[in-house]
Design a protein around this motif. Structure first.
Motif, PDB file in Angstrom:
ATOM      1  N   LEU A   1      43.672  48.968  30.162  1.00  0.00           N
ATOM      2  CA  LEU A   1      42.477  48.834  29.330  1.00  0.00           C
ATOM      3  C   LEU A   1      41.973  47.397  29.336  1.00  0.00           C
ATOM      4  O   LEU A   1      40.761  47.156  29.416  1.00  0.00           O
ATOM      5  CB  LEU A   1      42.781  49.291  27.895  1.00  0.00           C
ATOM      6  N   ASN A   2      42.883  46.441  29.299  1.00  0.00           N
ATOM      7  CA  ASN A   2      42.494  45.024  29.339  1.00  0.00           C
ATOM      8  C   ASN A   2      41.778  44.702  30.650  1.00  0.00           C
ATOM      9  O   ASN A   2      40.757  44.002  30.665  1.00  0.00           O
ATOM     10  CB  ASN A   2      43.735  44.147  29.186  1.00  0.00           C
ATOM     11  N   GLU A   3      42.293  45.229  31.768  1.00  0.00           N
ATOM     12  CA  GLU A   3      41.652  45.003  33.061  1.00  0.00           C
ATOM     13  C   GLU A   3      40.263  45.637  33.099  1.00  0.00           C
ATOM     14  O   GLU A   3      39.314  45.057  33.641  1.00  0.00           O
ATOM     15  CB  GLU A   3      42.524  45.567  34.190  1.00  0.00           C
ATOM     16  N   LEU A   4      40.128  46.813  32.493  1.00  0.00           N
ATOM     17  CA  LEU A   4      38.832  47.487  32.451  1.00  0.00           C
ATOM     18  C   LEU A   4      37.815  46.681  31.642  1.00  0.00           C
ATOM     19  O   LEU A   4      36.644  46.586  32.010  1.00  0.00           O
ATOM     20  CB  LEU A   4      38.992  48.894  31.861  1.00  0.00           C
ATOM     21  N   ILE A   5      38.275  46.115  30.549  1.00  0.00           N
ATOM     22  CA  ILE A   5      37.378  45.307  29.705  1.00  0.00           C
ATOM     23  C   ILE A   5      36.886  44.084  30.479  1.00  0.00           C
ATOM     24  O   ILE A   5      35.699  43.756  30.479  1.00  0.00           O
ATOM     25  CB  ILE A   5      38.097  44.883  28.410  1.00  0.00           C
ATOM     26  N   VAL A   6      37.804  43.410  31.171  1.00  0.00           N
ATOM     27  CA  VAL A   6      37.458  42.203  31.924  1.00  0.00           C
ATOM     28  C   VAL A   6      36.454  42.511  33.033  1.00  0.00           C
ATOM     29  O   VAL A   6      35.549  41.719  33.312  1.00  0.00           O
ATOM     30  CB  VAL A   6      38.740  41.570  32.522  1.00  0.00           C
TER      31      VAL A   6
END
Length: 880
Positions: free
Chosen positions: A197-202
């Motif tokens: 999810l963090n990678e998707l946000i970035v």
């Protein structure tokens, strides 16, 4: 028999709605695909309360031929989502469909269709269970609740309706166990999901189209992470997007998930172009033929092209309207129909539509001499009207699902316009025109394109005479009005930069005509096989060109010989083994050099993947499994994951036992002729394919050492002896060197060796193993003994023995090769006759004895040989 089915890889809504339909229609069985979503599979294992379901595979369905009285389909209305279960629709007398995926597409013919804009399909059927006073057990109510909770996000998604709430309330009254529901429909994020999810946000970028905010993001992971769709739900809530599309590369595939909270973005329409499904607010697709970057580019193009302000009835309606008034006669109506070439018109009173009148009914009225009757007497009075602000999707439902050929558009009880089927078809055509641009041209955004021209590559890589040859064949094809292509390995190797001058020409309609004409122009030889429409042209310089008519193949049973029919180049390429071998280059003059790549061969060359063209490829021809491994080691490629799975399945079905023996040997021979053959043998062993040659087969360090010995000794042998040894034969012998003579003979029988050839081969194999044992036991044996042990063995078997003996004994075999087997006598038969001997069988005995004595250094000169010959001859005469 009454059966319920649902879409492939069912989730909880699919599975629970199937069970609800089973209860509602009193069915006999639920058939589901052999793969299900993980949480559904866990539930089935943990909580099975006697659900009458069966996981069925494609083979089972292909063999299933029972008549189906009723087939109920839940959570699906597209054949593509049913996959192989779709065959059951052809066996059903009656079909009923329940679905909440509110999209335009439906391609299953059914007697009853229940489509509702609702959060979960199971809610539709639960309402009917309630209406029919059907009671549910606690376990049954819990299962149905799982379907509702999963597809509505615990009744929080914007697609949730009052009907979903009421269905959930009914299930609670039937004691649905919510703690169990929450155990299987979990919404907590795992550590892996949080990182993803963090990678998707970035990686999120934002599109704004017509004041609609659309998020597009992506991520990479090599490990499977469950419930990626839930991450889309979390992200759209966190960022407050109107719509979101995320693409996650998982191993060799890309998972695309879409979520929408606005009518202006129908994610199902976007995901359709990736082969996915869903409904306007939620959907997903799995992409196997594009990289992540290619998927993102295609996704962005689709968003720009297909997301636009929602269309309403006012955007499509025809106005002003041609209509008839109530009270007008059939005769009046027919004049209007004929004048304006109409098929249906509204019947109006005081500007309001009271009915619809059809041309066919008018003609029937005339036939029955009712020209003077009012149109009111035959007009259709059951119909629906819409307003100018009605969304087009609702209009489509009225016209397609309710079969209403014209929809009046009214405002304040006043007819403003109409929408006809012609209007709807025009709109759908506009949408479909855009479709092939992405749906059918998958390589459009790849490095290579289907329309790529490789003329310059041909000029660069081919000798001038070969290039001119292709040009001339193409010109000749034009003269005969035929389409000609160079195909297969030639094209593959051209694109990969490998040298390959084996020219195979495929011709649409009739290759023999072209071959004869080419042979005539070159004054070359031609051999024609009229039955199969093939030919071979042999030019004066020795070049050989194979001509074949484009054809398609049908396999009536696994591993059987195919039935062949003349067909198109596309179908001809489809029958090939792998995508990298399924390309063609057109050589007709106007389109010379045009590369045809219908099945992604260029992509797989770039990705270094071996992929079959269809799911039944190994079933049709299991020998393709050996070829896959041969190409793997030749090019340093990998077998694609899906192809790997298909190959494993063919092995599990033991289809390799059905390959004809000579074909099996030929494929193994090709593999053993490859430079990196040992890696291929390792792969064949890992897959379990070598067991189809011999159940006793094993590949261990000792055998590996023998192979390594052979590679060293073969170079020495060829230099020393000046002979080209058949390396594949020695490698074949080494493969089975640990087998007994009878076991080796069985292998040769399986491979259908000819009897004479087999007998020599088996005997030489046995002699080689015996010789190896004798030498190890007695390395200091006489030269004559060694000579007799190895005499008349072919070079391949001598190398086989040398490889098995290894470094400690190599000097013995090398002595035999370089010295002993080349020893000759000084005398011959003429010398014996000159001495006074009469020709007889004694001559052979004398020469053999002399060779033995000379090998052991007991005689050396010609005089020694003559003296010993006299002695031996005298002993022969005396009967000693």
């Amino acid at each position: 028999m009454k059966i319920v089915i649902t879409h492939h890889n069912p989730d909880f809504d699919a599975f629970s709605s199937a069970y609800a339909a089973f209860k509602l229609h009193n069915c006999d069985k639920i058939f589901i695909s052999h793969t299900v979503e993980a949480n559904v599979g866990k539930y089935i294992e943990d909580m099975d309360f006697g659900i009458p379901y069966a996981k069925v595979n494609e083979r089972f369905i292909e063999q299933f031929d029972s008549e189906i009285e009723l087939l109920v389909i839940t959570d699906c209305k597209l054949t593509t989502r049913l996959k192989y279960l779709n065959k059951l629709t052809t066996l059903a007398k009656k079909i009923i469909i329940y679905d909440h995926h509110h999209t335009d597409n439906i391609d299953i013919m059914a007697e009853e269709i229940y489509l509702e804009k609702i959060g979960a399909t199971v809610s539709i059927i639960t309402k009917k269970l309630k209406e029919n006073n059907i009671t549910l057990t606690k376990d049954e109510a819990t299962l149905l609740m799982m379907g509702i909770y999963e597809d509505t996000g615990f009744l929080t998604f914007n697609t949730t309706t009052v009907e979903d709430m009421e269905a959930a309330a009914f299930l609670l009254k039937n004691r649905a166990d919510l703690p169990i529901v929450s155990e299987y429909i979990k919404r907590e994020l795992s550590k892996e999901q949080i990182l993803l999810l963090n990678e998707l946000i970035v990686n999120t970028t934002i599109f704004m189209i017509d004041k609609v905010f659309i998020g597009v993001t992506h991520a990479n992971t090599d490990e499977y992470i469950g419930d990626i769709a839930f991450l889309a739900h979390k992200l759209i809530e966190m960022e407050n997007f109107d719509a979101l599309f995320l693409s996650v590369r998982v191993s060799d595939r890309v998972v695309v998930v879409g979520r929408s909270r606005t009518d202006k973005v129908d994610v199902s329409k976007i995901l359709y172009f990736f082969g996915g499904g869903g409904h306007p607010s939620a959907g997903s697709a799995i992409v196997k033929d594009l990289t992540l970057n290619e998927t993102l580019q295609k996704l962005k193009n689709l968003i720009n092209e297909h997301i636009s302000p929602i269309k309403f009835a006012k955007d499509l309606m025809t106005t002003p309207v041609k209509f008839v008034h109530t009270g007008q006669t059939i005769k009046d109506a027919i004049e209007l129909f004929m004048k304006y070439n109409l098929n249906v018109m509204p019947v109006v009173k005081n500007d309001k539509t009271l009915g619809l009148i059809f041309r066919r009914d008018i003609l029937h009225g005339v036939k029955h001499r009712l020209e003077n009757e009012p149109v009111d007497s035959i007009m259709q009075t059951e119909f629906e009207t819409i307003t100018p602000s009605t969304p087009i999707d609702e209009v489509k439902d009225i016209m397609l699902l309710k079969n209403q050929k014209m929809v009046p558009v009214e405002l304040d009880n006043k007819l403003l316009g109409v929408i006809t089927r012609t209007d709807l078809l025009r709109l759908m055509k506009e949408e479909m025109i855009k479709m092939p641009r992405f749906a059918n041209e998958k390589a459009e955004i790849a490095v290579f394109f289907k329309s790529r021209n490789v003329t310059e590559l041909l000029k660069d890589k081919l000798p001038e005479d070969y290039f001119d040859l292709l040009n001339l064949i193409g010109i000749t094809a034009d003269e005969l009005d035929l389409n000609a292509y160079v195909v297969g390995g030639f094209v593959r190797d051209l694109l990969m930069g490998n040298e390959n001058f084996d020219v195979d020409i495929v011709v649409e309609l009739d290759a023999t005509k072209l071959a004869k004409e080419v042979a005539k122009k070159f004054k070359a030889k031609v051999a024609v096989h009229e039955k199969f429409k093939t030919a071979v042209v042999i030019l004066n310089d020795g070049k050989r060109i194979d001509f074949a008519t484009a054809r398609t193949e049908y396999y009536n049973m696994p591993a059987s010989a195919p039935e062949v029919e003349i067909s198109s180049i596309k179908n001809d390429l489809f029958r090939r083994d792998f995508t990298i071998n399924a390309m063609a280059i057109r050589i007709n003059k106007k389109s010379f050099g045009t590369l045809l790549d219908f099945y992604g061969g260029q992509r797989d060359i770039i990705d270094k993947k071996i992929r079959v063209l269809h799911n039944l490829s190994f079933i049709d021809d299991p020998s393709r499994g050996l070829r896959a491994i041969r190409f793997l080691v030749r090019f340093g490629f990998e077998i694609g994951p899906h192809t790997h799975k298909l190959l494993k399945h063919a092995i599990q079905l033991k289809l390799f036992d059905r390959i004809l023996g000579n074909r099996l040997f030929l494929e193994l021979k090709y593999i053993l002729s490859e430079k990196n053959y040992y890696i291929a043998i390792q792969k064949l062993t890992e897959y379990g394919i070598m067991k189809f040659f011999s159940q006793k087969f094993k590949l261990d360090e000792h055998k590996k050492e023998i192979f390594e010995n052979f590679e060293r000794y073969s170079i020495w042998y060829e230099v020393q002896c000046g002979k080209d040894v058949k390396s594949y034969m020695v490698r074949f012998l080494i493969l089975f060197q640990d087998h007994k003579k009878s076991e080796f003979e069985s292998i040769c029988d399986r491979l259908e060796f000819a009897n004479d050839e087999k007998n020599i081969f088996v005997e030489s194999f046995a002699r080689s193993k015996y010789a190896t044992t004798k030498i190890r036991k007695n390395p200091n044996m006489k030269n004559s003994e060694l000579y007799l042990l190895l005499k008349n063995l072919a070079d391949e078997f001598i190398l086989f023995i040398l490889s098995m003996l290894g470094d400690d004994y190599e000097y013995i075999i090398k002595k035999y090769v370089t010295e002993l087997r080349n020893i000759k006598l000084h005398i011959n038969g003429n010398d014996l006759i000159a001495i006074g001997f009469k020709p007889s069988i004694a001559f052979n005995m004398i020469f053999n004895q002399l060779i033995m004595l000379k090998l052991d250094n007991m005689i050396k000169t010609k005089e020694d040989e003559i003296d010993m010959a006299k002695k031996l001859y005298e002993e022969f005469l005396n009967g000693k």
